[in-house]
Design a protein around this motif. Structure first.
Motif, PDB file in Angstrom:
ATOM      1  N   GLY A 299       2.455   6.923  -6.885  1.00 19.34           N
ATOM      2  CA  GLY A 299       1.403   7.722  -7.526  1.00 19.34           C
ATOM      3  C   GLY A 299       0.197   6.909  -7.942  1.00 19.34           C
ATOM      4  N   GLN A 300       0.010   5.728  -7.317  1.00 18.97           N
ATOM      5  CA  GLN A 300      -1.185   4.936  -7.645  1.00 18.97           C
ATOM      6  C   GLN A 300      -2.319   5.204  -6.660  1.00 18.97           C
ATOM      7  N   VAL A 301      -3.517   4.827  -7.092  1.00 18.21           N
ATOM      8  CA  VAL A 301      -4.707   4.943  -6.237  1.00 18.21           C
ATOM      9  C   VAL A 301      -5.037   3.555  -5.700  1.00 18.21           C
ATOM     10  N   ILE A 302      -5.247   3.461  -4.388  1.00 15.32           N
ATOM     11  CA  ILE A 302      -5.605   2.177  -3.774  1.00 15.32           C
ATOM     12  C   ILE A 302      -6.704   2.433  -2.733  1.00 15.32           C
ATOM     13  N   ALA A 303      -7.277   1.342  -2.213  1.00 12.19           N
ATOM     14  CA  ALA A 303      -8.293   1.511  -1.160  1.00 12.19           C
ATOM     15  C   ALA A 303      -7.693   1.101   0.179  1.00 12.19           C
ATOM     16  N   ILE A 304      -7.956   1.909   1.211  1.00 11.92           N
ATOM     17  CA  ILE A 304      -7.490   1.532   2.546  1.00 11.92           C
ATOM     18  C   ILE A 304      -8.617   1.666   3.571  1.00 11.92           C
ATOM     19  N   PRO A 305      -8.529   0.860   4.646  1.00 14.42           N
ATOM     20  CA  PRO A 305      -9.611   0.892   5.636  1.00 14.42           C
ATOM     21  C   PRO A 305      -9.471   2.075   6.580  1.00 14.42           C
ATOM     22  N   THR A 306     -10.582   2.627   7.008  1.00  8.00           N
ATOM     23  CA  THR A 306     -10.577   3.530   8.165  1.00  8.00           C
ATOM     24  C   THR A 306     -11.670   3.014   9.102  1.00  8.00           C
ATOM     25  N   GLU A 307     -11.780   3.611  10.279  1.00  7.33           N
ATOM     26  CA  GLU A 307     -12.807   3.137  11.211  1.00  7.33           C
ATOM     27  C   GLU A 307     -14.212   3.525  10.750  1.00  7.33           C
ATOM     28  N   THR A 308     -14.324   4.507   9.849  1.00  8.02           N
ATOM     29  CA  THR A 308     -15.657   4.926   9.388  1.00  8.02           C
ATOM     30  C   THR A 308     -16.077   4.078   8.188  1.00  8.02           C
TER      31      THR A 308
ATOM     32  N   HIS B  52      -8.710   6.754  12.891  1.00  8.36           N
ATOM     33  CA  HIS B  52      -8.309   5.992  14.068  1.00  8.36           C
ATOM     34  C   HIS B  52      -7.810   4.589  13.722  1.00  8.36           C
ATOM     35  N   HIS B  53      -8.058   4.135  12.492  1.00  5.66           N
ATOM     36  CA  HIS B  53      -7.736   2.745  12.145  1.00  5.66           C
ATOM     37  C   HIS B  53      -6.220   2.527  12.165  1.00  5.66           C
ATOM     38  N   PRO B  54      -5.726   1.462  12.849  1.00  4.35           N
ATOM     39  CA  PRO B  54      -4.265   1.280  12.957  1.00  4.35           C
ATOM     40  C   PRO B  54      -3.587   1.121  11.594  1.00  4.35           C
ATOM     41  N   LEU B  55      -4.240   0.464  10.627  1.00  2.59           N
ATOM     42  CA  LEU B  55      -3.600   0.294   9.306  1.00  2.59           C
ATOM     43  C   LEU B  55      -3.532   1.634   8.574  1.00  2.59           C
ATOM     44  N   ALA B  56      -4.596   2.422   8.672  1.00  2.00           N
ATOM     45  CA  ALA B  56      -4.592   3.740   8.010  1.00  2.00           C
ATOM     46  C   ALA B  56      -3.478   4.603   8.602  1.00  2.00           C
ATOM     47  N   LEU B  57      -3.339   4.565   9.925  1.00  3.29           N
ATOM     48  CA  LEU B  57      -2.310   5.392  10.573  1.00  3.29           C
ATOM     49  C   LEU B  57      -0.902   4.939  10.175  1.00  3.29           C
ATOM     50  N   LYS B  58      -0.718   3.622  10.061  1.00  3.53           N
ATOM     51  CA  LYS B  58       0.584   3.087   9.673  1.00  3.53           C
ATOM     52  C   LYS B  58       0.963   3.574   8.259  1.00  3.53           C
ATOM     53  N   VAL B  59      -0.012   3.504   7.354  1.00  2.90           N
ATOM     54  CA  VAL B  59       0.238   3.946   5.978  1.00  2.90           C
ATOM     55  C   VAL B  59       0.525   5.452   5.967  1.00  2.90           C
ATOM     56  N   LEU B  60      -0.316   6.231   6.657  1.00  5.33           N
ATOM     57  CA  LEU B  60      -0.159   7.698   6.657  1.00  5.33           C
ATOM     58  C   LEU B  60       1.184   8.137   7.249  1.00  5.33           C
ATOM     59  N   GLU B  61       1.634   7.431   8.278  1.00  6.41           N
ATOM     60  CA  GLU B  61       2.936   7.789   8.871  1.00  6.41           C
ATOM     61  C   GLU B  61       4.047   7.694   7.836  1.00  6.41           C
ATOM     62  N   ALA B  62       3.930   6.720   6.932  1.00  9.18           N
ATOM     63  CA  ALA B  62       4.982   6.527   5.928  1.00  9.18           C
ATOM     64  C   ALA B  62       4.801   7.424   4.704  1.00  9.18           C
ATOM     65  N   THR B  63       3.551   7.704   4.326  1.00  4.05           N
ATOM     66  CA  THR B  63       3.315   8.402   3.049  1.00  4.05           C
ATOM     67  C   THR B  63       3.152   9.902   3.205  1.00  4.05           C
ATOM     68  N   GLY B  64       2.765  10.379   4.406  1.00  8.72           N
ATOM     69  CA  GLY B  64       2.349  11.772   4.534  1.00  8.72           C
ATOM     70  C   GLY B  64       0.887  11.888   4.121  1.00  8.72           C
TER      71      GLY B  64
ATOM     72  N   ALA C  97       0.846  -1.202   0.000  1.00  6.06           N
ATOM     73  CA  ALA C  97       0.000   0.000   0.000  1.00  6.06           C
ATOM     74  C   ALA C  97       0.879   1.250   0.000  1.00  6.06           C
ATOM     75  N   ILE C  98       1.880   1.254   0.869  1.00  6.20           N
ATOM     76  CA  ILE C  98       2.785   2.417   0.964  1.00  6.20           C
ATOM     77  C   ILE C  98       3.533   2.613  -0.358  1.00  6.20           C
ATOM     78  N   ASP C  99       4.081   1.512  -0.907  1.00  2.19           N
ATOM     79  CA  ASP C  99       4.843   1.609  -2.165  1.00  2.19           C
ATOM     80  C   ASP C  99       3.956   2.139  -3.296  1.00  2.19           C
ATOM     81  N   ASN C 100       2.746   1.578  -3.411  1.00  2.00           N
ATOM     82  CA  ASN C 100       1.845   1.996  -4.494  1.00  2.00           C
ATOM     83  C   ASN C 100       1.500   3.478  -4.385  1.00  2.00           C
ATOM     84  N   LEU C 101       1.219   3.934  -3.173  1.00  5.01           N
ATOM     85  CA  LEU C 101       0.859   5.349  -2.991  1.00  5.01           C
ATOM     86  C   LEU C 101       2.043   6.244  -3.333  1.00  5.01           C
ATOM     87  N   GLN C 102       3.231   5.823  -2.927  1.00  3.05           N
ATOM     88  CA  GLN C 102       4.420   6.637  -3.221  1.00  3.05           C
ATOM     89  C   GLN C 102       4.729   6.662  -4.713  1.00  3.05           C
TER      90      GLN C 102
END
Ligand code: TXA
Ligand code: MG
Length: 313
Positions: A15-24, A114-126, A8-13
């Motif tokens: 410039g690709q579009v992917i789907a990620i989970p959030t708590e909502t 709040h989702h732990p996976l979303a936060l993990k991805v965001l920490e790496a990608t900005g 997920a992190i590599d694809n976003l970096q």
């Protein structure tokens, strides 16, 4: 196609579009630094360009350089509700936020999920822009299979299971002298009383039409193909299926799906979009929905989503 956090992190970096989970709900993510990926989000969703995107961050340091200033109580609201299902609209530094993201407005919506996976991805990608991962106008996606139903089985999805809230974030906007609720969401209006000292007014369809803060809010939303009959019990017999509550009895002659218990709006919220999607999967033409439930807290959001979903085409 299910992908790992690292993919997920590599694809976003890249410039690709992917789907990620959030708590909502699941989000369709693109890096704020990739204008082509941002354009692709609008194309993939068939989203009108006048409907701006929410910028997601993992901490305040990712947001501060993008904002022009902070309305009163911003920090107290962030402290109380972030990470979590709150979006705040802030004035931005226009040269730092691509105009497609904000539909040309001088503001943008910000959220720290709040989702732990979303936060993990965001920490790496900005910062990532993330609208809900559904085709425009359709019910939001709360499971990976919903994303695949809308964008195809090969679309990259980071699998975080089913979303714990099942309703989008509550959106607050500061219209001096007070914050107002632009979109009801997973936080009920009462939640803000203790931080703000008042309960924010809710922007209604009527006030929205007279002074829209964002044209995108008037678009059709959350709708299945099935026709929805909302709450008028004299029409119950016209429906192929009833969406109701587990403690109530409905005519035994009809198919019945339970949204959850009247004692637990969180459960109803969690099931809502899955059931609206199931209507179409099972080719239901007409569904009757039990609208006799309390009008407070997240029930207000559930009622609003059902009303929008049932609007005539
Ligand atoms: O829970 C959520 O908020 C999810 C997850 C993925 O984070 N995202 C989401 O995004 O619901 P979307 O694009 O489906 O809805 C965003 C809403 C739109 O109705 C848009 O009109 C409003 O936010 N919005 C975004 N920027 C705005 C702005 N600058 N002014 C007013 N409204 C804005
Ligand atoms: Mg949406």
């Amino acid at each position: 196609m299910r992908i790992s956090v690292q993919e997920a992190i590599d694809n976003l970096q890249k410039g690709q579009v992917i789907a990620i989970p959030t708590e909502t709900v699941y989000g369709l993510a693109a890096s704020l630094a990739c204008p082509d990926a941002i354009k692709q989000i609008f194309a993939l969703k068939n989203r009108p360009p006048a409907n701006p995107l929410i910028i997601h961050v993992s901490d305040l340091s990712q947001l501060i350089p993008l904002a022009a200033n902070f309305p009163p109580h911003f920090h107290a609201l962030a402290q109380a509700f972030w990470p979590g299902p709150l979006t705040m609209i802030l004035p931005i530094q226009p040269d730092r936020v691509d105009s497609h993201v904000r539909a040309g407005l001088e503001t943008a919506g910000f959220r720290m999920p709040h989702h732990p996976l979303a936060l993990k991805v965001l920490e790496a990608t900005g910062p990532l822009v993330m609208p809900s991962a559904n085709l425009s106008g359709r019910p939001s996606a709360t499971e990976p299979a919903h994303v695949e139903a809308d964008f195809g089985i090969t679309f990259p999805v980071l699998d975080g299971g089913s979303c714990s809230k099942g309703l989008e974030s509550t959106i607050l906007y500061f219209r001096s002298p007070e914050w107002i609720i632009l979109r009801l969401g997973a936080l009920g209006p009462e939640a803000f009383q203790s931080v703000l000292g008042y309960q924010p007014l809710i922007q209604t369809k009527e006030t929205l039409q007279s002074q829209p803060l964002c044209p995108g809010q008037l678009f059709r939303h959350y709708a299945p193909k099935a026709k929805l009959l909302l709450g008028d019990s004299s029409r119950m017999s016209q429906a192929d299926c009833i969406l109701g509550f587990s403690e109530r009895q409905y005519p035994a002659s009809q198919k019945q799906w339970m949204m959850g218990s009247l004692a637990c709006p969180e459960e109803v919220a969690k099931n809502l979009y899955r059931l609206l999607r199931q209507l179409d999967q099972e080719h239901i033409q007409v569904a009757w929905i039990d609208m006799d439930f309390p009008k407070q807290g997240i029930w207000l959001t559930i009622a609003e989503r059902l009303q929008r979903a049932g609007e005539p085409r």
